[in-house]
Design a protein around this motif. Structure first.
Motif, mmCIF file in Angstrom:
data_model
loop_
_atom_site.group_PDB
_atom_site.id
_atom_site.type_symbol
_atom_site.label_atom_id
_atom_site.label_comp_id
_atom_site.label_asym_id
_atom_site.label_seq_id
_atom_site.Cartn_x
_atom_site.Cartn_y
_atom_site.Cartn_z
ATOM 1 N N TYR A 58 -4.254 -81.415 -148.690
ATOM 2 C CA TYR A 58 -3.350 -80.989 -147.621
ATOM 3 C C TYR A 58 -3.777 -81.660 -146.323
ATOM 4 N N PHE A 102 -3.380 -75.045 -152.375
ATOM 5 C CA PHE A 102 -2.822 -75.961 -151.385
ATOM 6 C C PHE A 102 -1.537 -76.627 -151.876
ATOM 7 N N ALA A 106 1.758 -77.290 -149.705
ATOM 8 C CA ALA A 106 2.288 -78.647 -149.585
ATOM 9 C C ALA A 106 3.759 -78.709 -149.985
#
Length: 503
Positions: A58, A102, A106
């Motif tokens: 990320y 993450f 995202a």
């Protein structure tokens, strides 16, 4: 040690360790922050002498700021990742691995907004510390140290990342440091913040927010220091803090940092103050102040319990007991005496006997008061069905004159009330009853001779102040032979007063 090939050319600015996975054989899933705001996952296996995983997860802040701090707070139910830049504080929450956590962020169209944002220069020193055992965090930013607690909201209900941060506030740097020298690094011990400057190391108490110590790092006072200060780091296993410089690693000696915490907690939290006391004298000081605070707040029962614990010269037993007598709280006095009686040693027999006798008297008085209250409540509730003459005779035969007056007042029997007040010599109260607008004039005339004889001045004043004023001559007449009443200046005032008229 060895160079990690996959990190070649990467400006690593922060590392977050997974405490559950770190072992002597490898790092486990490690989160790396870069100077371009990227978060990377790295897994180093020492048995294979290679990096097993290195992937981008990320990016925060669109590459405008470096990541200055990364911490992971893990438990079987969730994964909370704290990421800080010099001006922004982010919280990421997931249920499983770093990659899956993450990936969920995202996939969003918009960038994750920070939970906290502060003004500052992206190039200023910044770092974040999380004490997982205490659930607290501290973030070094340009305006000061931003601190708070990590909350644990349920993931089964609606939540936001901001729900994981609680009781947070900004602690500004000491006044002498503002606008001049800014900290290079932050250290967090159990009770203090350590601020490292180029020329000094400053310790600030986390509770009082005051500077408690300042160690110079320049000039003659900094003998033994090698190199220029760069930062602070902690050996988590031994809970030891170190200062690293351009040339050496120096251990920071921290001894008895909780020594004065009892005195600091004394201002706001008595339980914590007691738990941090080391001596009996310190505990007595805490209990004394706590008792005085409860008494000042009129929480007399709690004050009684606290005063009873004390074993100090001041205040004395007699002084404390007298204070409860003066405020008119027999229940608190009883509690204080009972607690003291239980604390007396066998050799304190004389004092124990005195206190036990006093308690007996209070118990009897309490019983009497309870029965009186019950009787008065009964008279108030059933006054309409009670025969006034029979009930009055019963109360008089048992000597319950106060209750007899209570019944008379309930029945608006002013004559009975005045008679009993006169019998008890309470002339002023009797005059107060006679001054009621509803009192018939015949009742005033009936009691006038006795009132003039008992209190001529007060009686005349009451007549003069009445509206309309009562005549001064007629009250002295009675049916049959005139009664001889002592004459005085006070009684003559009523006859000569310009507002009084003979009838």
């Amino acid at each position: 040690s060895r160079l990690l090939a996959k990190l070649k050319g990467v400006a690593v600015t922060a590392i977050g360790w997974n405490g559950w996975e770190v072992s002597e054989h490898g790092t486990g899933s490690t989160l790396i922050g870069t100077g371009q705001g990227a978060l990377m996952e790295l897994h180093v296996d020492e048995r294979e002498k290679k990096e097993r995983a290195f992937k981008h997860l990320y990016s925060v802040g669109e590459g405008r700021e470096p990541i200055s701090g990364v911490c992971m707070e893990l438990n079987p139910e969730r994964m909370v990742v704290i990421v800080a830049t010099p001006t922004r504080f982010f919280v990421f929450v997931g249920r499983s691995s770093l990659e899956e956590t993450f990936a969920a962020y995202a996939s969003r169209k918009a960038h994750m907004p920070p939970v906290i944002e502060l003004p500052g220069d992206p190039g200023c020193a910044s770092e974040v510390h999380v004490a997982q055992s205490e659930g607290k965090f501290a973030w070094l930013a340009q305006p000061g140290v931003y601190r708070g607690e990590l909350a644990q909201p349920s993931l089964s209900q609606g939540w936001t990342e901001a729900d994981f941060v609680a009781k947070h506030e900004l602690l500004p740097f000491p006044a002498e440091g503002r606008g001049g020298e800014w900290p290079l690094s932050l250290g967090v011990t159990r009770y203090h913040f350590l601020l490292l400057y180029r020329t000094k190391l400053v310790a600030i108490n986390q509770v009082s927010k005051e500077v408690v110590q300042e160690v110079p790092l320049s000039g003659a006072a900094a003998r033994g220091l090698v190199g220029s200060p760069l930062g602070l780091t902690e050996d988590v296993a031994s809970e030891t803090w170190f200062m690293f410089t351009t040339e050496a690693l120096h251990e920071i000696s921290i001894r008895k940092e909780d020594r004065d915490m009892w005195r600091i907690f004394l201002k706001a939290d008595y339980e914590k103050a007691v738990s941090h006391c080391f001596t009996r004298e310190q505990r007595e000081k805490v209990h004394t102040q706590q008792a005085e605070a409860a008494f000042a707040a009129k929480d007399y029962m709690e004050a009684a319990r606290l005063f009873a614990r004390l074993d100090v010269p001041q205040p004395t037993f007699e002084q404390v007991a007298l204070r409860f007598v003066e405020v008119g709280d027999p229940a608190a006095l009883h509690e204080f005496l009972r607690q003291k009686l239980e604390a007396f040693a066998s050799e304190d027999r004389a004092q124990a006997t005195m206190v036990a006798t006093w308690l007996t008297e209070l118990q009897l008085d309490r019983i009497n008061r309870a029965l009186v209250d019950q009787l008065r409540d009964f008279l108030s509730e059933y006054k309409d069905v009670l025969d006034s003459a029979t009930t009055s005779n019963l109360l008089a035969s048992y000597g319950r004159l106060d209750e007899l007056m209570h019944l008379a007042a309930l029945l608006d029997d002013n004559e009975t009330v005045i008679e009993h007040l006169m019998q008890r010599g309470e002339i002023i109260r009797a005059l107060g009853v006679l001054r009621k607008p509803t009192i018939p004039r015949e009742l005033i005339y009936k009691f006038a001779p006795a009132l003039l004889e008992a209190a001529p001045g007060e009686t005349v004043d009451a007549w003069i102040q009445a509206a309309p004023p009562h005549a001064g001559a007629r009250p002295l007449r009675r049916a049959g032979r005139p009664r001889r009443v002592p004459c005085s200046g006070a009684s003559l005032r009523g006859v000569c007063h310009p507002r009084a008229r003979l009838r």
